[in-house]
Design an enzyme around this catalytic site. Structure first.
Site, PDB file in Angstrom:
ATOM      1  N   ASN A 159       0.805  -1.232   0.000  1.00  0.00           N
ATOM      2  CA  ASN A 159       0.000   0.000   0.000  1.00  0.00           C
ATOM      3  C   ASN A 159       0.838   1.281   0.000  1.00  0.00           C
ATOM      4  O   ASN A 159       0.508   2.234  -0.702  1.00  0.00           O
ATOM      5  CB  ASN A 159      -1.003  -0.012   1.151  1.00  0.00           C
ATOM      6  CG  ASN A 159      -0.360  -0.108   2.498  1.00  0.00           C
ATOM      7  OD1 ASN A 159       0.640  -0.802   2.684  1.00  0.00           O
ATOM      8  ND2 ASN A 159      -0.900   0.590   3.465  1.00  0.00           N
ATOM      9  N   GLU A 258       3.609  -4.839  12.393  1.00  0.00           N
ATOM     10  CA  GLU A 258       2.666  -3.735  12.179  1.00  0.00           C
ATOM     11  C   GLU A 258       1.555  -4.301  11.295  1.00  0.00           C
ATOM     12  O   GLU A 258       1.760  -4.549  10.107  1.00  0.00           O
ATOM     13  CB  GLU A 258       3.383  -2.559  11.515  1.00  0.00           C
ATOM     14  CG  GLU A 258       4.490  -1.998  12.409  1.00  0.00           C
ATOM     15  CD  GLU A 258       5.249  -0.831  11.794  1.00  0.00           C
ATOM     16  OE1 GLU A 258       4.909  -0.385  10.686  1.00  0.00           O
ATOM     17  OE2 GLU A 258       6.200  -0.363  12.434  1.00  0.00           O
ATOM     18  N   CYS A 292      -3.176   1.414   6.541  1.00  0.00           N
ATOM     19  CA  CYS A 292      -3.561   0.683   7.752  1.00  0.00           C
ATOM     20  C   CYS A 292      -4.237   1.600   8.761  1.00  0.00           C
ATOM     21  O   CYS A 292      -5.015   1.147   9.591  1.00  0.00           O
ATOM     22  CB  CYS A 292      -2.331   0.038   8.372  1.00  0.00           C
ATOM     23  SG  CYS A 292      -1.066   1.253   8.781  1.00  0.00           S
ATOM     24  N   GLU A 471       7.806   0.716  16.587  1.00  0.00           N
ATOM     25  CA  GLU A 471       8.996   1.188  15.899  1.00  0.00           C
ATOM     26  C   GLU A 471       8.922   2.713  15.839  1.00  0.00           C
ATOM     27  O   GLU A 471       7.865   3.307  16.005  1.00  0.00           O
ATOM     28  CB  GLU A 471       9.110   0.559  14.507  1.00  0.00           C
ATOM     29  CG  GLU A 471       9.310  -0.968  14.596  1.00  0.00           C
ATOM     30  CD  GLU A 471       9.781  -1.623  13.297  1.00  0.00           C
ATOM     31  OE1 GLU A 471      10.520  -0.974  12.533  1.00  0.00           O
ATOM     32  OE2 GLU A 471       9.403  -2.781  13.062  1.00  0.00           O
TER      33      GLU A 471
HETATM   34  P1  NAD Z   1      -0.330  -9.452   3.369  1.00  0.00           P
HETATM   35  O1  NAD Z   1      -0.261  -9.849   4.793  1.00  0.00           O
HETATM   36  O2  NAD Z   1      -1.167 -10.258   2.452  1.00  0.00           O
HETATM   37  O3  NAD Z   1       1.132  -9.443   2.709  1.00  0.00           O
HETATM   38  C1  NAD Z   1       2.187  -8.686   3.276  1.00  0.00           C
HETATM   39  C2  NAD Z   1       3.515  -9.308   2.861  1.00  0.00           C
HETATM   40  O4  NAD Z   1       3.617 -10.600   3.458  1.00  0.00           O
HETATM   41  C3  NAD Z   1       3.669  -9.509   1.358  1.00  0.00           C
HETATM   42  O5  NAD Z   1       5.001  -9.248   0.995  1.00  0.00           O
HETATM   43  C4  NAD Z   1       3.345 -10.995   1.195  1.00  0.00           C
HETATM   44  O6  NAD Z   1       3.923 -11.584   0.057  1.00  0.00           O
HETATM   45  C5  NAD Z   1       3.949 -11.556   2.463  1.00  0.00           C
HETATM   46  N1  NAD Z   1       3.388 -12.843   2.906  1.00  0.00           N
HETATM   47  C6  NAD Z   1       2.118 -13.291   2.763  1.00  0.00           C
HETATM   48  N2  NAD Z   1       1.992 -14.511   3.342  1.00  0.00           N
HETATM   49  C7  NAD Z   1       3.201 -14.824   3.868  1.00  0.00           C
HETATM   50  C8  NAD Z   1       3.705 -15.943   4.602  1.00  0.00           C
HETATM   51  N3  NAD Z   1       2.932 -16.983   4.914  1.00  0.00           N
HETATM   52  N4  NAD Z   1       4.999 -15.917   4.989  1.00  0.00           N
HETATM   53  C9  NAD Z   1       5.787 -14.870   4.702  1.00  0.00           C
HETATM   54  N5  NAD Z   1       5.379 -13.788   4.004  1.00  0.00           N
HETATM   55  C10 NAD Z   1       4.090 -13.766   3.596  1.00  0.00           C
HETATM   56  O7  NAD Z   1      -0.774  -7.925   3.364  1.00  0.00           O
HETATM   57  P2  NAD Z   1      -1.063  -6.992   2.108  1.00  0.00           P
HETATM   58  O8  NAD Z   1      -2.363  -7.402   1.506  1.00  0.00           O
HETATM   59  O9  NAD Z   1       0.143  -6.928   1.265  1.00  0.00           O
HETATM   60  O10 NAD Z   1      -1.220  -5.549   2.823  1.00  0.00           O
HETATM   61  C11 NAD Z   1      -2.404  -5.112   3.392  1.00  0.00           C
HETATM   62  C12 NAD Z   1      -2.418  -5.377   4.872  1.00  0.00           C
HETATM   63  O11 NAD Z   1      -1.275  -4.770   5.480  1.00  0.00           O
HETATM   64  C13 NAD Z   1      -3.606  -4.758   5.579  1.00  0.00           C
HETATM   65  O12 NAD Z   1      -4.096  -5.668   6.538  1.00  0.00           O
HETATM   66  C14 NAD Z   1      -3.031  -3.532   6.265  1.00  0.00           C
HETATM   67  O13 NAD Z   1      -3.726  -3.090   7.386  1.00  0.00           O
HETATM   68  C15 NAD Z   1      -1.681  -4.027   6.634  1.00  0.00           C
HETATM   69  N6  NAD Z   1      -0.776  -2.906   6.873  1.00  0.00           N
HETATM   70  C16 NAD Z   1      -0.433  -2.582   8.164  1.00  0.00           C
HETATM   71  C17 NAD Z   1       0.385  -1.492   8.418  1.00  0.00           C
HETATM   72  C18 NAD Z   1       0.778  -1.081   9.810  1.00  0.00           C
HETATM   73  O14 NAD Z   1       1.702  -0.273   9.952  1.00  0.00           O
HETATM   74  N7  NAD Z   1       0.125  -1.570  10.857  1.00  0.00           N
HETATM   75  C19 NAD Z   1       0.877  -0.730   7.364  1.00  0.00           C
HETATM   76  C20 NAD Z   1       0.505  -1.087   6.067  1.00  0.00           C
HETATM   77  C21 NAD Z   1      -0.324  -2.179   5.825  1.00  0.00           C
HETATM   78  O1  6OD Z   2       4.201   6.581   8.717  1.00  0.00           O
HETATM   79  C1  6OD Z   2       4.723   5.513   9.058  1.00  0.00           C
HETATM   80  O2  6OD Z   2       5.856   5.444   9.541  1.00  0.00           O
HETATM   81  C2  6OD Z   2       3.978   4.261   8.875  1.00  0.00           C
HETATM   82  N1  6OD Z   2       4.576   3.141   9.341  1.00  0.00           N
HETATM   83  C3  6OD Z   2       2.775   4.282   8.263  1.00  0.00           C
HETATM   84  C4  6OD Z   2       1.978   3.125   8.046  1.00  0.00           C
HETATM   85  C5  6OD Z   2       0.910   3.204   7.243  1.00  0.00           C
HETATM   86  C6  6OD Z   2       0.096   2.069   6.974  1.00  0.00           C
HETATM   87  O3  6OD Z   2      -0.421   1.805   5.908  1.00  0.00           O
END
Ligand code: NAD
Ligand code: 6OD
Length: 490
Positions: A159, A258, A292, A471
């Site tokens: 994202n 995260e 997120c 972090e």
């Molecule tokens: P995802 O969990 O499907 O994938 C994230 C990464 O993990 C990708 O690189 C994927 O290839 C890898 N992955 C998937 N399964 C795996 C496994 N079994 N072992 C190792 N690696 C694996 O997430 P997404 O669809 O790419 O992103 C969206 C999600 O990310 C949403 O839930 C969003 O809330 C979350 N997100 C959280 C934050 C935060 O800071 N809290 C920030 C951005 C996105």
């Molecule tokens: O701003 C940041 O440092 C951060 N980790 C943002 C995360 C956004 C989630 O999609």
């Protein structure tokens, strides 16, 4: 998976060299559904080479690089990203479809900021040393030496690809670790471009490695189950975080997670309506709802419920869906057709639960060659309750539900009624109430009259399904280093 054809190739980066493999998949352009590039997938043997290269660099040149030199390299990397800024913008927008204007202001701008912030943090961090009084009038001197965690697996989503990658790579390298990075299969480009930059500024071979692939039975799993990694820093969905935790549990490796959010905004009747509507519009629709931290639940005190609902609808209608390089564009497509199917399934679930769709609810017709892309309408609902699935599960699209409340306690209880705990925002002109309510939110980040405002030294992370650990600034040092305490009896 398919033949690479004539499309641009995105390659792995291992031990200081770009690596092609026999297997590629087609990265699809979310703007129009065309093939954008052929990405070379790393197999288990290449992931193994990457982890070994990272270990050799850790035990060799990088382990001998003093902190001042590491900080200087990070600053050089920041400068070089700025020199190649527009290349990063184009690569990020090509993979994601996001507007150029957003990538310039947020995504790519944060990469040099991340490198500089952690160069500063690691330069400023001192040893913790203190005298301990012992029995008999003796004293001891204790000091803790921070050592790198080791070889760190960095796994990130699609994202905010470069922002989230550099948010982890910068502190990891600043602290003396080496990394093997697994970017999302949807956004392989900027992690690969960053390899060029780090190489150009003199980061030794093996310090920064990139392996491309998917999760299960692919590079993500090969990396997390590799015995040569010392920890995993992961941003992504809660389900994947849980899967990774299971993989590393037998070897008791530390994780920093995260994860997802189901973030609430709590709007009080005394809020400044214009400012609140502007803030809510950003927090619901930024990056097409794919942040997120985005707000998917909006609780509004009853006297201003109709004003907030109609004001948000007006602003949702004013969003302009379009090509990334069009200056009028505010909103890009979702990342993929698969993700659009998921978001649309929640649009249907909301209607089945009896929601009234105030705006949006489906797929737009845009013409201009865009209809093969993964576009979706910004959407707002009323009529849902916290019992309904669209109010409990992370959707990760440009949508939110508005729900009225009466008293302050009810607003807090509704916002906290979730398994997630990433972020919240409180909207009020009564700052005493703002502080009081913000502190009662069960989240890692609680904003008052704003959203996404960041000081990179402050702790970032979530509670519950939203993650483990924090972090940012010194908090990152706590994950990316292992302190060894030395006690000297004086
Ligand atoms: P995802 O969990 O499907 O994938 C994230 C990464 O993990 C990708 O690189 C994927 O290839 C890898 N992955 C998937 N399964 C795996 C496994 N079994 N072992 C190792 N690696 C694996 O997430 P997404 O669809 O790419 O992103 C969206 C999600 O990310 C949403 O839930 C969003 O809330 C979350 N997100 C959280 C934050 C935060 O800071 N809290 C920030 C951005 C996105
Ligand atoms: O701003 C940041 O440092 C951060 N980790 C943002 C995360 C956004 C989630 O999609």
């Amino acid at each position: 998976m398919g033949d690479s054809g004539a499309h641009a190739a995105v390659r792995n980066f291992v031990d200081g060299a770009f690596v092609e493999t026999g297997q590629t998949w087609n990265k699809i352009n979310p703007v129009d559904g065309s093939v954008l590039s052929a990405v070379h997938e790393a197999d288990a043997a290449l992931v193994d080479r990457a982890v070994r290269a990272a270990r050799a660099a850790l035990d060799g040149p990088w382990g001998e690089t003093p902190v001042a030199r590491r900080a200087a390299l990070l600053r050089k990397a920041a400068d070089r990203i700025e020199e190649r800024f527009e290349e990063f913008v184009r690569a990020e927008c090509a993979d994601t479809g996001k507007p150029f204007a957003q990538a310039r202001e947020l995504d790519v701008a944060r990469a040099p900021a991340n490198f500089r912030a952690f160069a500063d943090t690691v330069s400023a961090a001192g040893q913790s040393s203190f005298l301990t009084d012992l029995a008999g009038g003796r004293q001891a001197l204790n000091y803790a030496v921070r050592k790198p965690l080791g070889v760190v697996a960095v796994i990130v989503p699609w994202n905010l690809p470069l922002l989230l990658l550099t948010w982890k790579v910068a502190p990891a390298l600043a602290c003396g670790n080496t990394v093997v990075v697994k970017p999302s299969e949807e956004t392989p480009s900027t992690a690969t471009l960053l390899a060029e930059v780090l190489d150009e500024v003199g980061v030794p071979a093996g310090v920064y490695n990139v392996v491309h692939g998917f999760g299960p039975d692919s590079a993500g799993q090969f990396l997390t189950e590799h015995p040569g990694i010392d920890g995993v820093t992961f941003t992504g969905s809660s389900a994947t975080g849980s899967a990774i935790m299971r993989i590393v549990a037998p070897r008791v490796k530390p994780v920093s997670f995260e994860l997802g959010g189901k973030n609430a905004a709590v709007v009080f009747a005394d809020a400044n309506l214009e400012d609140t509507l502007a803030g809510l519009t950003r927090s619901v629709f930024a990056n097409t709802g794919q942040v997120c931290l985005c707000t998917e639940r909006v609780y509004v005190q009853r006297p201003i419920f109709e004003d907030v609902a109609s004001g948000l609808v007006e602003r949702a209608r004013a969003l302009r869906l379009g090509r990334p390089d069009d200056d009028a564009t505010t909103t890009g497509p979702l990342i993929s057709q698969e993700h659009r199917d998921k978001v649309l399934s929640y649009y249907r679930l909301a209607e089945e639960a009896g929601a009234k769709t105030l705006v949006g609810g489906g797929v737009p017709t845009l013409g201009d060659g865009l209809d093969g892309g993964s576009w979706i309408e910004p959407t707002l609902w009323t009529g849902l309750t916290n019992a309904d699935r669209p109010m409990r599960e992370e959707i990760f699209g440009p949508c939110a539900a508005l729900v009225p409340f009466d008293g302050e306690q009810e607003g807090i209880a509704l916002a906290n009624d979730t398994e997630y705990g990433l972020a919240s925002s409180v909207w009020t002109t009564d700052l005493t109430r703002g502080h009081r309510v913000a502190q009662r939110m069960n989240v890692g980040m609680s904003w008052v009259n704003t959203w996404f405002l960041r000081d990179l030294r402050s702790p970032f992370g979530g509670v519950g399904l939203s993650g483990i650990g924090r972090e940012g600034g010194e908090h990152s040092l706590d994950f990316y280093t292992e302190p060894t305490n030395v006690c000297v009896q004086l």
